[in-house]
Design a protein around this motif. Structure first.
Motif, mmCIF file in Angstrom:
data_model
loop_
_atom_site.group_PDB
_atom_site.id
_atom_site.type_symbol
_atom_site.label_atom_id
_atom_site.label_comp_id
_atom_site.label_asym_id
_atom_site.label_seq_id
_atom_site.Cartn_x
_atom_site.Cartn_y
_atom_site.Cartn_z
ATOM 1 N N ASP A 243 0.845 -1.190 0.000
ATOM 2 C CA ASP A 243 0.000 0.000 0.000
ATOM 3 C C ASP A 243 0.885 1.246 0.000
ATOM 4 O O ASP A 243 1.489 1.593 1.013
ATOM 5 N N THR A 244 0.967 1.908 -1.137
ATOM 6 C CA THR A 244 1.842 3.074 -1.264
ATOM 7 C C THR A 244 1.271 4.318 -0.576
ATOM 8 O O THR A 244 2.003 5.264 -0.318
ATOM 9 N N GLN A 245 -0.032 4.318 -0.338
ATOM 10 C CA GLN A 245 -0.741 5.497 0.177
ATOM 11 C C GLN A 245 -0.761 6.648 -0.830
ATOM 12 O O GLN A 245 -1.178 7.758 -0.512
ATOM 13 N N GLY B 35 -2.073 13.202 -4.555
ATOM 14 C CA GLY B 35 -1.687 13.397 -3.157
ATOM 15 C C GLY B 35 -1.517 12.087 -2.426
ATOM 16 O O GLY B 35 -1.482 11.012 -3.029
ATOM 17 N N ARG B 36 -1.437 12.202 -1.112
ATOM 18 C CA ARG B 36 -1.225 11.040 -0.262
ATOM 19 C C ARG B 36 -2.472 10.760 0.548
ATOM 20 O O ARG B 36 -3.144 11.676 1.032
ATOM 21 N N ALA B 37 -2.818 9.493 0.693
ATOM 22 C CA ALA B 37 -3.939 9.109 1.540
ATOM 23 C C ALA B 37 -3.540 9.282 3.000
ATOM 24 O O ALA B 37 -2.368 9.216 3.355
ATOM 25 N N LYS C 23 7.496 13.016 2.952
ATOM 26 C CA LYS C 23 6.430 12.110 3.370
ATOM 27 C C LYS C 23 6.394 11.900 4.891
ATOM 28 O O LYS C 23 6.599 10.798 5.393
ATOM 29 N N LEU C 24 6.138 12.944 5.618
ATOM 30 C CA LEU C 24 6.015 12.852 7.072
ATOM 31 C C LEU C 24 4.617 12.368 7.425
ATOM 32 O O LEU C 24 3.621 12.986 7.046
ATOM 33 N N THR C 25 4.515 11.260 8.141
ATOM 34 C CA THR C 25 3.217 10.772 8.587
ATOM 35 C C THR C 25 2.876 11.387 9.941
ATOM 36 O O THR C 25 3.756 11.782 10.714
#
Length: 526
Positions: free
Chosen positions: A372-374, A393-395, A405-407
């Motif tokens: 899952d790349t998001q 964008g990012r999920a 890519k900071l979560t």
């Protein structure tokens, strides 16, 4: 030299390009064949045995037997492979490891095999062939490719494996020697350990390259930061460039070049096209969070073509610019791709609908299975029956100003490590693009608020892309602002905007914030 090198590239890419074009109307055949090859080759691996690859005879069976996995789910297998165990995820040996961000721990280690490398080569060949066909101006000069992180030691290892390829242009296969010959910047600069030395030398060689025709970078901020350094340090760079050029160029030509550069670099907002009058194409990210930065680059070079790079990440080669139409074409033979809709249903590449957005799942030759790349992509067209995709964008809550890519989970972990969870009631990290990309830390006012700037910056650097973006100047330092009643003001702002706060969770990370919220928070700064 330039003509010969581009001619060799055109010859070497022709066959792959022709094969790719011929397959545009057979995406189902390409995708089923790619998956069958990966399952057959890796059935004897530890992962293949655990997930019953021997029973898989179709894409549908693969979807049923192998669950979608995030990095944490695959990490035990990756850890074993990095430690030196053979046959864990792939029967092929690991050639090297690449690092990227996006995990709750800050760093992800992605293995690369020969098949994984070929998946990128199979994109880059038709991309270059199509670029030469559509933008012949690139063949009239040299190029600048920003591929590997600066300052990486050739001896750096994770476990038993090397970090990064030991050779430049590893992803380009047989094109490597031609691309090295065309490079405006010597390959050895990537080995310089000190950022200031690398930046100075890169600026000098690019300024010396009057026939620069193609720039290939990931984030547009990578290039704009180099341009900013040229303007800032022109007083130091130009005398050095004069000495450098005098050894190989006539005195009159050197004077003309330096005068041109002085005039262009003196204007902080001016058109920089005169520096490289033959610059035809800049390839970079242009979608989602990169859109504004790409527009800034276009304003600096109004005559250049800013080409969207498509979706190529450390984990997978997914799409690339090719042909007519919006978006980028799916790289149907570079992996097996699934697309999850808002309802959670997974769709194959031959079952997509135009206008729909999906979360991307990839299976690769380097051992990522249903990963899952998001990444969120939108189908914006088709060539034959092969979809054209746009990255949107990012999920989830992931901030990505320059590829870091900071979560939210990672940022929350960093905030806890520097003691904000104990010493401060609440803290909020916000991505900011003005006046230069950086992160802002809003925290409840207290006597020690200013001390958290460097502490948070250091913890965020556990994400290798954040660390690198800070090192080369793409991202500025964290800026902390103490705020009285921070959470209360956030809630009142949301209420004012008509957003329900019933059951509202306190966010730790905001990918972007409206100007009214920032103004409200800054007005309370201690």
């Amino acid at each position: 030299m330039v003509i010969d090198a581009w001619s060799r590239i055109a010859d070497l890419t022709a066959a792959t390009d022709a094969g790719f074009r011929a397959g545009l109307s057979g995406v189902e055949t390409a995708q089923r064949g790619t998956l069958a090859g990966l399952i057959s080759a890796n059935g004897s691996t530890a992962f293949g045995k655990d997930r019953r690859f021997a029973e898989i005879r179709s894409a549908e069976a693969f979807r049923d037997l192998v669950p979608i996995a995030d990095y944490a789910a695959l990490q035990p297998y990756i850890h074993r492979a990095i430690g030196g165990e053979d046959g864990v995820l792939t029967t092929e040996p690991i050639r090297f490891i690449e690092q990227t961000g996006g995990s709750s721990g800050g760093s992800k280690n992605i293995p690369y095999t020969d098949t994984g490398l070929r998946s990128f080569t199979d994109c880059l060949y038709p991309w270059l062939a199509d670029l030469i066909r559509r933008r012949p101006g690139v063949t009239r000069g040299r190029s600048y490719f920003a591929l590997s992180p600066v300052g990486r030691s050739l001896d750096q290892r994770i476990g038993v494996h090397r970090v990064g390829s030991p050779v430049p242009f590893a992803y380009f296969g047989a094109l490597r020697d031609s691309l090295i010959a065309l490079s405006a910047v010597p390959m050895e600069l990537r080995l310089l350990a000190h950022f200031e030395s690398w930046q100075r030398q890169t600026c000098l060689h690019l300024l010396a390259c009057e026939d620069l025709a193609l720039v290939w970078v990931w984030s547009p901020t990578y290039f704009t930061e180099i341009l900013r350094a040229m303007r800032r340090d022109a007083g130091i760079l130009l005398p050095q460039l004069t000495s450098m050029l005098t050894a190989t160029h006539p005195a009159a030509a050197v004077r003309t070049r330096i005068e041109t550069l002085e005039k262009a670099l003196r204007d902080p907002q001016g058109d920089l096209s005169v520096i490289w009058p033959q610059l035809d194409t800049v390839s970079c990210w242009t979608d989602a969070s990169s859109k504004g930065f790409a527009a800034e680059l276009q304003a600096l070079f109004p005559a250049a073509f800013i080409q969207s790079k498509g979706l190529m990440s450390t984990e997978a080669a997914v799409s690339f610019p090719y042909g007519d139409g919006p978006g980028s074409i799916l790289a149907a033979r570079s992996g097996f791709f699934e697309f999850v809709d808002d309802g959670g249903t997974s769709h194959f590449a031959w079952r997509l609908e135009i206008g729909q957005a999906y979360r991307l799942i990839v299976t690769t030759g380097s051992g990522l299975y249903r990963y899952d790349t998001q990444d969120m992509v939108k189908v914006v067209g088709f060539d034959g029956d092969t979809p054209r995709l746009q990255f949107v964008g990012r999920a989830g809550m992931v901030s990505d100003l320059c590829g870091e890519k900071l979560t939210e989970a990672f940022v929350a972990h960093c905030i806890g490590k520097i003691g904000l969870g104990q010493q401060q009631a609440y803290a909020l990290v916000v991505a900011a693009t003005e006046p230069h990309p950086h992160y802002r830390l809003f925290l409840e006012a207290g006597p020690a608020a200013a001390a958290f700037n460097e502490k948070l910056d250091a913890e965020l650097a556990a994400n290798p892309q954040y660390e690198y973006a800070r090192w080369i100047g793409q991202l500025g330092p964290v800026q902390a602002t103490p705020v009285e009643d921070l959470y209360g003001r956030l809630k009142r702002h949301r209420l004012k905007g008509g957003i329900s706060i019933a059951g509202m969770k306190a966010p730790v990370l905001l990918r972007q914030a409206d100007s009214e919220l920032i103004a409200a928070l800054e007005a309370t700064g201690a």
